[in-house]
Design a protein around this motif. Structure first.
Motif, PDB file in Angstrom:
ATOM      1  N   HIS A  21       0.930  -1.555  -0.023  1.00 41.89           N
ATOM      2  CA  HIS A  21      -0.222   0.193  -0.099  1.00 41.89           C
ATOM      3  C   HIS A  21       0.637   1.516   0.269  1.00 41.89           C
ATOM      4  O   HIS A  21       1.881   1.548   0.507  1.00 41.89           O
ATOM      5  N   ASP A  23       1.903   4.411   1.391  1.00 44.40           N
ATOM      6  CA  ASP A  23       2.188   4.764   2.758  1.00 44.40           C
ATOM      7  C   ASP A  23       2.962   3.561   3.950  1.00 44.40           C
ATOM      8  O   ASP A  23       3.383   4.020   5.411  1.00 44.40           O
ATOM      9  N   ASP A  24       2.769   1.940   3.855  1.00 44.91           N
ATOM     10  CA  ASP A  24       3.962   1.164   3.948  1.00 44.91           C
ATOM     11  C   ASP A  24       5.329   1.525   3.843  1.00 44.91           C
ATOM     12  O   ASP A  24       5.633   0.931   5.161  1.00 44.91           O
ATOM     13  N   HIS A 134      -0.069  -7.245   3.944  1.00 43.60           N
ATOM     14  CA  HIS A 134       1.263  -7.221   3.940  1.00 43.60           C
ATOM     15  C   HIS A 134       1.661  -8.502   4.147  1.00 43.60           C
ATOM     16  O   HIS A 134       3.208  -8.813   3.543  1.00 43.60           O
TER      17      HIS A 134
HETATM   18 ZN   LIG Z   1      -0.007  -1.177   4.595  1.00 48.02          ZN
END
Ligand SMILES: [Zn+2]
Length: 237
Positions: A21, A23-24, A134
């Motif tokens: 994603h 922001d990860d 994740h």
């Molecule tokens: Zn994430």
């Protein structure tokens, strides 16, 4: 948690980050990326989704555009060369042979020596249950780094690349290594703040990113010679 962390090895020049994603990377390890690019290393980002399911008060149609823009801006702040999206559906990434193949193709194309990903374990460093996106992304990325060197696995996904030496896994409950972020902490804060719509969606006020990031890097530094640092679990290939 008392054992000292070792410096992440420095004998590489190209890294590819593979995460689920937008922001990860920023919530995981952007300070380390900023430190690496400042030292002249080449880092590219590959995101499986555009994070369209990440903002409760914003429809996926709108979020998909906002979050892509925020991710590109955030990556630029950290000196990242390129940002690519594979357009998997946010929230329902499955571990699959097809996913491994897509990641093998990307690794063979980018030819990284360091792979960066977010933890593939069930629990994250926060002590909370990890998201299936994740877990599946992290595990498939680690497997793909191995597959990429074998010409007989996914022969239609590019020329073999067996040059991945390490994976630096962010967000792990069992870090082994760290990167000094003394000089890149401000850049790391700015890279988190670039996700403005996402942070607003979480109900966080402006300026809320700095405190937790400083606290986290300081706590990591207690096992790294007192220097603020980002921790990683290092996987060798
Ligand atoms: Zn994430």
């Amino acid at each position: 948690m008392s054992e000292n962390l070792q410096p992440v090895p420095d004998d590489w020049s190209r890294a590819l980050a593979i995460v689920a994603h937008p922001d990860d990377m920023e919530f995981g390890c952007a300070g380390a990326v900023a430190a690496w690019t400042a030292a002249g290393k080449h880092v590219d980002y590959l995101l499986l989704t555009r994070g369209e399911a990440g903002i409760d008060g914003m429809s996926p149609d709108e979020a998909v555009k906002v979050r892509e823009e925020e991710q590109r801006a955030s990556a630029a702040i950290c000196g990242v060369e390129s940002v690519e999206f594979l357009d998997y559906a946010d929230g329902t990434i499955e571990y699959s042979v097809g996913l491994r193949r897509d990641l093998v193709a990307a690794i063979r194309r980018h030819r990284p020596e360091l792979l960066i990903t977010f933890t593939h374990h069930d629990i994250t460093y926060t002590g909370k249950w990890n998201s299936p996106d994740h877990r599946n992304t992290g595990r498939a990325a680690l497997d793909a780094a191995l597959d990429a060197g074998n010409r007989w696995i996914f022969p239609d996904a590019g020329e073999p690349w067996n040059g991945v030496k390490y994976a630096a896994v962010a967000g792990s409950t069992s870090p082994t290594h760290a990167v000094d972020v003394t000089d890149s902490l401000d850049v790391a804060v700015a890279s988190v703040e670039a996700h403005a719509a996402y942070l607003a969606g979480l109900g966080l006020p402006e300026g809320a990113a700095r405190g937790p990031l400083e606290g986290f890097t300081r706590a990591t530094g207690e096992r790294f010679g007192g220097r603020p640092a980002i921790p990683f679990e290092l996987v060798k290939f």
